[in-house]
Design a protein around this motif. Structure first.
Motif, mmCIF file in Angstrom:
data_model
loop_
_atom_site.group_PDB
_atom_site.id
_atom_site.type_symbol
_atom_site.label_atom_id
_atom_site.label_comp_id
_atom_site.label_asym_id
_atom_site.label_seq_id
_atom_site.Cartn_x
_atom_site.Cartn_y
_atom_site.Cartn_z
ATOM 1 N N GLU A 161 5.446 -2.081 3.641
ATOM 2 C CA GLU A 161 5.541 -1.746 2.362
ATOM 3 C C GLU A 161 4.325 -1.128 1.785
ATOM 4 N N LEU A 162 3.000 -1.474 2.122
ATOM 5 C CA LEU A 162 2.023 -0.922 1.466
ATOM 6 C C LEU A 162 1.777 0.507 1.844
ATOM 7 N N LYS A 163 2.116 0.814 3.036
ATOM 8 C CA LYS A 163 2.317 2.055 3.382
ATOM 9 C C LYS A 163 3.011 3.166 2.487
ATOM 10 N N LYS A 164 4.232 2.588 1.700
ATOM 11 C CA LYS A 164 4.772 3.298 0.793
ATOM 12 C C LYS A 164 3.991 3.910 -0.373
ATOM 13 N N PHE A 165 2.846 3.255 -0.545
ATOM 14 C CA PHE A 165 1.890 3.901 -1.459
ATOM 15 C C PHE A 165 0.901 4.838 -1.090
ATOM 16 N N GLY A 166 1.237 5.192 0.431
ATOM 17 C CA GLY A 166 0.230 6.218 1.014
ATOM 18 C C GLY A 166 -0.842 5.423 1.566
#
Length: 124
Positions: free
Chosen positions: A28-33
């Motif tokens: 989910e953190l990866k969704k922020f880049g």
């Protein structure tokens, strides 16, 4: 540890022991880049954060689906504030829980310049 990772996202080239973090949380953190990868060092798994604040951007996160605790959910709020653009954190149960466990959080964040808008949606 989830709050710690939110703070470390603002720095570069950090290594954190991976046993403390849920893989869904990381995805989910990866969704922020966020640039996070698993690396091996001395036969131990670590999360390598090679990030730069300019690379974080808004995302849509459904907190109810993640089944996170209050601190983990609050860490998404912190990442949202550091990201450029709009972030939507969905999850009425979790949002209410954050508000109940972190007294006046919304007011405190607004006092330091956060732009927060609560929107209620009816699920049919």
């Amino acid at each position: 540890y989830s709050i710690l990772i939110s703070i470390l996202l603002l720095s570069k080239n950090q290594l954190i022991e991976s046993k403390y973090f849920d893989k869904v949380f990381i995805e989910e953190l990866k969704k922020f880049g966020v640039q996070i990868e698993m690396v091996l060092k001395d036969d131990e798994e670590y999360l390598k954060i090679s990030n730069n604040i300019e690379r974080l951007f808004g995302a849509d996160i459904n907190l109810d689906c993640l089944k996170l605790d209050n601190l983990c959910s609050a860490s998404f709020l912190l990442v949202s504030l550091a990201a450029h653009g709009q972030t939507r954190l969905d999850g009425n149960g979790i949002i209410s829980s954050i508000e109940n466990n972190f007294e006046y959080l919304e007011k405190k964040l607004r006092n330091v310049g956060a732009s927060i808008k609560k929107v209620m949606f009816l699920k049919i």
